[in-house]
Design an enzyme around this catalytic site. Sequence first.
Site, mmCIF file in Angstrom:
data_model
loop_
_atom_site.group_PDB
_atom_site.id
_atom_site.type_symbol
_atom_site.label_atom_id
_atom_site.label_comp_id
_atom_site.label_asym_id
_atom_site.label_seq_id
_atom_site.Cartn_x
_atom_site.Cartn_y
_atom_site.Cartn_z
ATOM 1 N N GLU A 100 20.504 10.601 31.328
ATOM 2 C CA GLU A 100 19.004 9.889 30.971
ATOM 3 C C GLU A 100 18.507 9.665 30.103
ATOM 4 O O GLU A 100 17.652 8.817 29.781
ATOM 5 C CB GLU A 100 18.077 11.231 31.133
ATOM 6 C CG GLU A 100 19.186 12.193 32.745
ATOM 7 C CD GLU A 100 19.501 13.148 32.896
ATOM 8 O OE1 GLU A 100 19.831 13.700 31.807
ATOM 9 O OE2 GLU A 100 19.441 13.845 33.774
ATOM 10 N N PHE A 109 15.449 28.129 37.985
ATOM 11 C CA PHE A 109 16.899 26.907 37.307
ATOM 12 C C PHE A 109 15.973 25.617 37.008
ATOM 13 O O PHE A 109 15.523 25.219 37.706
ATOM 14 C CB PHE A 109 17.481 26.700 38.615
ATOM 15 C CG PHE A 109 18.677 26.516 38.414
ATOM 16 C CD1 PHE A 109 19.712 26.497 37.693
ATOM 17 C CD2 PHE A 109 19.077 24.869 39.384
ATOM 18 C CE1 PHE A 109 20.728 25.480 37.304
ATOM 19 C CE2 PHE A 109 19.443 24.698 39.051
ATOM 20 C CZ PHE A 109 21.035 24.504 37.718
ATOM 21 N N GLN A 110 16.964 25.267 36.060
ATOM 22 C CA GLN A 110 16.099 23.970 35.412
ATOM 23 C C GLN A 110 14.231 23.659 35.254
ATOM 24 O O GLN A 110 14.264 22.482 35.828
ATOM 25 C CB GLN A 110 16.761 22.766 36.694
ATOM 26 C CG GLN A 110 18.723 22.890 36.034
ATOM 27 C CD GLN A 110 18.994 22.269 36.871
ATOM 28 O OE1 GLN A 110 18.624 21.109 38.127
ATOM 29 N NE2 GLN A 110 19.732 21.132 36.510
ATOM 30 N N LYS A 159 8.685 20.253 42.590
ATOM 31 C CA LYS A 159 9.322 19.546 44.162
ATOM 32 C C LYS A 159 8.231 19.843 45.305
ATOM 33 O O LYS A 159 8.064 18.426 46.200
ATOM 34 C CB LYS A 159 10.753 20.222 44.215
ATOM 35 C CG LYS A 159 11.028 19.907 45.519
ATOM 36 C CD LYS A 159 12.891 20.526 45.218
ATOM 37 C CE LYS A 159 13.294 19.776 46.254
ATOM 38 N NZ LYS A 159 15.588 20.322 46.321
ATOM 39 N N MET A 212 25.358 3.071 6.770
ATOM 40 C CA MET A 212 23.829 3.189 6.368
ATOM 41 C C MET A 212 24.366 4.336 5.758
ATOM 42 O O MET A 212 23.497 4.418 4.328
ATOM 43 C CB MET A 212 23.010 2.740 7.141
ATOM 44 C CG MET A 212 21.646 2.820 6.726
ATOM 45 S SD MET A 212 21.691 1.043 5.625
ATOM 46 C CE MET A 212 20.874 0.888 6.426
#
Lengths: 169, 582
Positions: free
Chosen positions: B52, B114-115, B164, B480
Amino acid sequence: MKHLPSERHTLSILVDNEAGVLARIVGLFSARGYNIESLTVADVSDDHAVSRITVVTNGPPPVIDQIMAQLDRLVPVHRVVDLTDWGPHVEREMALVKVAGAGEKRVEALRLADIFRARPVDTSINSFVFEVSGSSEKVNQFITLMREVGLVEVARTGVVAIARGAEAV
Amino acid sequence: MGTEQTGAEIVVQALTDLGVEVVFGYPGGAVLPIYDALFQQNRIRHILVRHEQAAVHAAEGYARASGKVGVVLVTSGPGATNAVTGITDALMDSIPLVVLTGQVPTHLIGTDAFQECDTVGITRHCSKHNYLVKETAKLGPVLHEAFYIARSGRPGPVVIDIPKDVQIMKARYDKPGVISHKTYKPQVKGDLAAIEAAVDMLAAAERPILYTGGGIINSGPVASQLLRELAKVTGAPVTSTLMGLGALPDDHPQFLGMLGMHGSYEANMAMNKCDLMLCLGARFDDRVTGRLDAFSPGSRKIHVDIDRSSFNKTVRVDLTIQGDVGSVMEDMLKVWRARGHKTTDQKAWWGQIAGWRSRNSFGFEQKGESLLPQKAIQRLYEMTKAKKPIISTEVGQHQMWAAQHFGFHDPNKWLTSGGLGTMGYGLPAAIGAQLAFPGALVIDIAGEASIQMNIQELGTAMQYRLPVKIFIINNEYMGMVRQWQELNHGGRYSESYSDSLPDFVKLAEAYGWKGIVIEGPHDLDAGIQAMMDHPGPVVVDCRVAKLANCFPMIPSGAAHTDMILSAADEVGPADDDAKALV
């Protein structure tokens, strides 16, 4: 810029009365390292759409300017006013002060409360709860005196403020 | 119109009405209804990334190259938290994005389902604005408002968290008319009195400089044209931040190159010695100013910015003009002409500048067997410039060398993570840019360490047949970090060696890409040519000198005038105050 002397400023912020708005304001102060001396918030419109948040903060003038600009760019903020810069305004705070004691101390507590126009709002045989309101200095002074006569605990509202005169800010 | 649709259908319909063509995303439980709605239409193209974070960077690349709003769709919980780095990157670089996140159904919010994660809480301070939409009927208006907020004013990412059940419930959706917001009203037009004052200050200056930034790119291509006109009428030298490269062509005679920590000597010296600084859409970032109390001490400063909070944040200026930088420049040009101002005599000023320029601060000498990274980028530029490539980068030495040695002639061709400095930005950003311009030559100039941070996106490019090129400046170090350890930490290279590197050619081939190795100066041109000749995606593993440092450099905590031009100028170890700076 951060080395300039600090000033105390009272900010009045009109915001959408929505979930999360207070978190946005408070989070902005913590994320950018600004101070909050006190903060009050309540719904102030007929249709419950707008809340007024009053923040007392301190910092050097450039930091106060930054705070104003940062607040002003938050999407749900309608208006930010620095009442300290704006001019004449009234600041008030309310405190509930619990003292316990007997005998002369109890009498003295009541006498001092009278001088400060603090009202007893709860009484038991050995305690009072006083309601005192006024400027922060007055509330501080009252609490200091109450220490001598049996202060137990304090709850304060923080400052609410509004501009003087007929105009809305 | 008028009929009820599911929330998911409303999302897709609103995106279509908003002109969205591409969505970058990754499915999951809490966004299944929206994915189902996407499946049943063919107006919006969904690009399936492999992580993502890459979806957000790809949307950033798409937005920066095309000037449109980038759109991301991810699921709840880890989908949203993985997107946070990209969202923060877009906030720091003012990139317009709308990020749609799934959320657990409203009745489960707050139960550690969940999630589940507090997406609006987590993204509150890394987004320009965010929403949790609890009613299906509000989805349409919120989506349209979110696009308006993302692209107007100072652009930025807007997050919309959609439970949802809100995606499944039905409501009416009507395409709204012109969006206006009751509290959010960006100021586009600058104050005319301030603009007149600015023009008079500019016309009276003996040593003016235009200090330009990403605001000019964000304002749109017209702003870059206006800058060219403003440079012409004022005759002033122009320098640019990392974010603003391309607004003025690299080979423009008045262009001094990038300024700041790894900017050119002439740009930094001119900033220091100017008598009037006109800052156009830049924000006096610490990488640009160096030590604040020594920053351009003798100049009057004018700051043009659309975001009021950029004014006087770190540097006090004499005049502020809030507004869109394109609109303000247009008004400045009108006032300049109306007042009949002439280009002032800046002969002495340009003479001074010529002296600084003669130091050739970006110069290097390629000799011996090991290929200098600067040379690799210079040749990459020379061999590809006719194709007007779009360049993305990762973060580190290669990014600064690209900024120094790749010439940019037009806006929207340079995609780099400036504010947040996100390693792993370049490959997904290149994928996003390639989707916006399928026929363009898009090159991610990368380091061997950075590229591994989102290497999984090789699969995304392959899936959509995107001919992205990755040019890895491989010095086997997080260069760097190593450079700073050399300068500030006694050369103790703590954890900065890129050990156990993959065979990049085999890795490329495993994903169906072509892999090319450049071993040294002798096969540099051939390698670049082979990369350009291959019609599909290519990884070039360009082996360069391992210990090259990026110069010139303003050491941390130093002033513009204390620039190190080459390794020979290296000063002793930094004191603790300087070491504490980043």
